[in-house]
Design a protein around this motif. Structure first.
Motif, PDB file in Angstrom:
ATOM      1  N   TRP A   6       0.843  -1.194   0.000  1.00  0.00           N
ATOM      2  CA  TRP A   6       0.000   0.000   0.000  1.00  0.00           C
ATOM      3  C   TRP A   6       0.875   1.238   0.000  1.00  0.00           C
ATOM      4  O   TRP A   6       1.903   1.294   0.666  1.00  0.00           O
ATOM      5  N   ARG A   7       0.455   2.257  -0.746  1.00  0.00           N
ATOM      6  CA  ARG A   7       1.177   3.541  -0.736  1.00  0.00           C
ATOM      7  C   ARG A   7       0.169   4.667  -0.649  1.00  0.00           C
ATOM      8  O   ARG A   7      -0.930   4.584  -1.180  1.00  0.00           O
ATOM      9  N   LYS A   8       0.556   5.706   0.031  1.00  0.00           N
ATOM     10  CA  LYS A   8      -0.329   6.845   0.220  1.00  0.00           C
ATOM     11  C   LYS A   8      -0.360   7.694  -1.042  1.00  0.00           C
ATOM     12  O   LYS A   8       0.674   7.930  -1.663  1.00  0.00           O
ATOM     13  N   SER A   9      -1.535   8.139  -1.410  1.00  0.00           N
ATOM     14  CA  SER A   9      -1.680   8.997  -2.580  1.00  0.00           C
ATOM     15  C   SER A   9      -0.937  10.301  -2.349  1.00  0.00           C
ATOM     16  O   SER A   9      -0.991  10.884  -1.272  1.00  0.00           O
ATOM     17  N   SER A  10      -0.260  10.766  -3.370  1.00  0.00           N
ATOM     18  CA  SER A  10       0.473  12.034  -3.258  1.00  0.00           C
ATOM     19  C   SER A  10      -0.476  13.226  -3.209  1.00  0.00           C
ATOM     20  O   SER A  10      -0.064  14.327  -2.876  1.00  0.00           O
ATOM     21  N   GLN A  19      -7.214  13.295   5.718  1.00  0.00           N
ATOM     22  CA  GLN A  19      -7.995  12.611   4.696  1.00  0.00           C
ATOM     23  C   GLN A  19      -7.027  11.983   3.697  1.00  0.00           C
ATOM     24  O   GLN A  19      -6.690  12.571   2.691  1.00  0.00           O
ATOM     25  N   CYS A  20      -6.599  10.771   4.020  1.00  0.00           N
ATOM     26  CA  CYS A  20      -5.579  10.127   3.193  1.00  0.00           C
ATOM     27  C   CYS A  20      -6.113   8.849   2.579  1.00  0.00           C
ATOM     28  O   CYS A  20      -6.763   8.049   3.238  1.00  0.00           O
ATOM     29  N   VAL A  21      -5.789   8.658   1.328  1.00  0.00           N
ATOM     30  CA  VAL A  21      -6.169   7.465   0.590  1.00  0.00           C
ATOM     31  C   VAL A  21      -4.901   6.700   0.247  1.00  0.00           C
ATOM     32  O   VAL A  21      -3.885   7.291  -0.111  1.00  0.00           O
ATOM     33  N   GLU A  22      -4.967   5.379   0.385  1.00  0.00           N
ATOM     34  CA  GLU A  22      -3.854   4.531  -0.010  1.00  0.00           C
ATOM     35  C   GLU A  22      -4.309   3.637  -1.162  1.00  0.00           C
ATOM     36  O   GLU A  22      -5.479   3.265  -1.239  1.00  0.00           O
ATOM     37  N   VAL A  23      -3.379   3.315  -2.038  1.00  0.00           N
ATOM     38  CA  VAL A  23      -3.671   2.457  -3.180  1.00  0.00           C
ATOM     39  C   VAL A  23      -2.668   1.311  -3.223  1.00  0.00           C
ATOM     40  O   VAL A  23      -1.551   1.439  -2.722  1.00  0.00           O
ATOM     41  N   ALA A  24      -3.099   0.187  -3.803  1.00  0.00           N
ATOM     42  CA  ALA A  24      -2.200  -0.956  -3.967  1.00  0.00           C
ATOM     43  C   ALA A  24      -2.618  -1.740  -5.197  1.00  0.00           C
ATOM     44  O   ALA A  24      -3.810  -1.869  -5.493  1.00  0.00           O
ATOM     45  N   GLN A  25      -1.638  -2.272  -5.898  1.00  0.00           N
ATOM     46  CA  GLN A  25      -1.907  -3.191  -7.001  1.00  0.00           C
ATOM     47  C   GLN A  25      -2.191  -4.552  -6.376  1.00  0.00           C
ATOM     48  O   GLN A  25      -1.360  -5.096  -5.661  1.00  0.00           O
ATOM     49  N   LEU A  26      -3.381  -5.080  -6.608  1.00  0.00           N
ATOM     50  CA  LEU A  26      -3.729  -6.415  -6.147  1.00  0.00           C
ATOM     51  C   LEU A  26      -3.533  -7.368  -7.317  1.00  0.00           C
ATOM     52  O   LEU A  26      -2.897  -6.998  -8.300  1.00  0.00           O
ATOM     53  N   ASP A  27      -4.031  -8.576  -7.251  1.00  0.00           N
ATOM     54  CA  ASP A  27      -3.790  -9.526  -8.348  1.00  0.00           C
ATOM     55  C   ASP A  27      -4.140  -8.934  -9.702  1.00  0.00           C
ATOM     56  O   ASP A  27      -3.282  -8.753 -10.545  1.00  0.00           O
ATOM     57  N   ASP A  28      -5.410  -8.637  -9.930  1.00  0.00           N
ATOM     58  CA  ASP A  28      -5.814  -8.053 -11.215  1.00  0.00           C
ATOM     59  C   ASP A  28      -6.723  -6.848 -11.020  1.00  0.00           C
ATOM     60  O   ASP A  28      -7.482  -6.477 -11.896  1.00  0.00           O
ATOM     61  N   THR A  29      -6.640  -6.245  -9.845  1.00  0.00           N
ATOM     62  CA  THR A  29      -7.428  -5.050  -9.522  1.00  0.00           C
ATOM     63  C   THR A  29      -6.553  -4.051  -8.778  1.00  0.00           C
ATOM     64  O   THR A  29      -5.414  -4.333  -8.431  1.00  0.00           O
ATOM     65  N   ILE A  30      -7.141  -2.881  -8.533  1.00  0.00           N
ATOM     66  CA  ILE A  30      -6.481  -1.848  -7.730  1.00  0.00           C
ATOM     67  C   ILE A  30      -7.279  -1.712  -6.444  1.00  0.00           C
ATOM     68  O   ILE A  30      -8.506  -1.592  -6.466  1.00  0.00           O
ATOM     69  N   GLY A  31      -6.590  -1.725  -5.309  1.00  0.00           N
ATOM     70  CA  GLY A  31      -7.241  -1.563  -4.018  1.00  0.00           C
ATOM     71  C   GLY A  31      -7.140  -0.124  -3.547  1.00  0.00           C
ATOM     72  O   GLY A  31      -6.109   0.523  -3.736  1.00  0.00           O
ATOM     73  N   LEU A  32      -8.214   0.373  -2.934  1.00  0.00           N
ATOM     74  CA  LEU A  32      -8.249   1.709  -2.340  1.00  0.00           C
ATOM     75  C   LEU A  32      -8.694   1.565  -0.887  1.00  0.00           C
ATOM     76  O   LEU A  32      -9.634   0.828  -0.602  1.00  0.00           O
ATOM     77  N   ARG A  33      -8.041   2.271   0.027  1.00  0.00           N
ATOM     78  CA  ARG A  33      -8.451   2.220   1.423  1.00  0.00           C
ATOM     79  C   ARG A  33      -8.147   3.532   2.119  1.00  0.00           C
ATOM     80  O   ARG A  33      -7.334   4.341   1.663  1.00  0.00           O
ATOM     81  N   ASP A  34      -8.793   3.717   3.241  1.00  0.00           N
ATOM     82  CA  ASP A  34      -8.578   4.878   4.107  1.00  0.00           C
ATOM     83  C   ASP A  34      -7.342   4.584   4.948  1.00  0.00           C
ATOM     84  O   ASP A  34      -7.306   3.585   5.669  1.00  0.00           O
ATOM     85  N   SER A  35      -6.339   5.435   4.884  1.00  0.00           N
ATOM     86  CA  SER A  35      -5.108   5.168   5.618  1.00  0.00           C
ATOM     87  C   SER A  35      -5.309   5.197   7.128  1.00  0.00           C
ATOM     88  O   SER A  35      -4.534   4.590   7.861  1.00  0.00           O
ATOM     89  N   LYS A  36      -6.356   5.867   7.599  1.00  0.00           N
ATOM     90  CA  LYS A  36      -6.643   5.897   9.038  1.00  0.00           C
ATOM     91  C   LYS A  36      -7.292   4.601   9.501  1.00  0.00           C
ATOM     92  O   LYS A  36      -7.379   4.341  10.695  1.00  0.00           O
ATOM     93  N   SER A  40      -9.090  -2.081   8.264  1.00  0.00           N
ATOM     94  CA  SER A  40     -10.463  -2.266   7.820  1.00  0.00           C
ATOM     95  C   SER A  40     -10.482  -2.792   6.387  1.00  0.00           C
ATOM     96  O   SER A  40      -9.444  -3.060   5.790  1.00  0.00           O
ATOM     97  N   GLU A  41     -11.663  -2.905   5.826  1.00  0.00           N
ATOM     98  CA  GLU A  41     -11.788  -3.384   4.458  1.00  0.00           C
ATOM     99  C   GLU A  41     -11.370  -2.315   3.457  1.00  0.00           C
ATOM    100  O   GLU A  41     -11.162  -1.167   3.822  1.00  0.00           O
ATOM    101  N   TYR A  42     -11.270  -2.713   2.193  1.00  0.00           N
ATOM    102  CA  TYR A  42     -10.866  -1.798   1.137  1.00  0.00           C
ATOM    103  C   TYR A  42     -11.767  -1.989  -0.069  1.00  0.00           C
ATOM    104  O   TYR A  42     -12.466  -2.987  -0.197  1.00  0.00           O
ATOM    105  N   LEU A  43     -11.747  -1.006  -0.936  1.00  0.00           N
ATOM    106  CA  LEU A  43     -12.492  -1.044  -2.185  1.00  0.00           C
ATOM    107  C   LEU A  43     -11.577  -1.607  -3.261  1.00  0.00           C
ATOM    108  O   LEU A  43     -10.430  -1.184  -3.382  1.00  0.00           O
TER     109      LEU A  43
END
Length: 68
Positions: A6-10, A19-36, A40-43
């Protein structure tokens, strides 16, 4: 699948409002989550949907709901 990197959005409010969003490359999707809430779960979005979301955000085409 290995553990996502996971990396924090610039563009996450420059670290001033928490208000921070983190993103990660998953198998064949992109994950988005609240860094706080990193435990918890992610989109999970397809790469095409993620690209569309970023494009719309850059064009200021998203409607935001104000938090109360």
């Amino acid at each position: 699948m290995t553990s996502p990197q996971w990396r924090k959005s610039s563009r996450s409010s420059d670290g001033t409002s928490g208000q921070c969003v983190e993103v990660a490359q998953l198998d064949d999707t992109i994950g988005l989550r609240d860094s706080k809430a990193s435990d918890s779960e992610y989109l999970s979005l397809s790469i095409e949907s993620f690209t569309g979301l970023v494009t719309r955000a850059k064009r200021n085409e998203l409607d935001f709901i104000a938090q109360r």
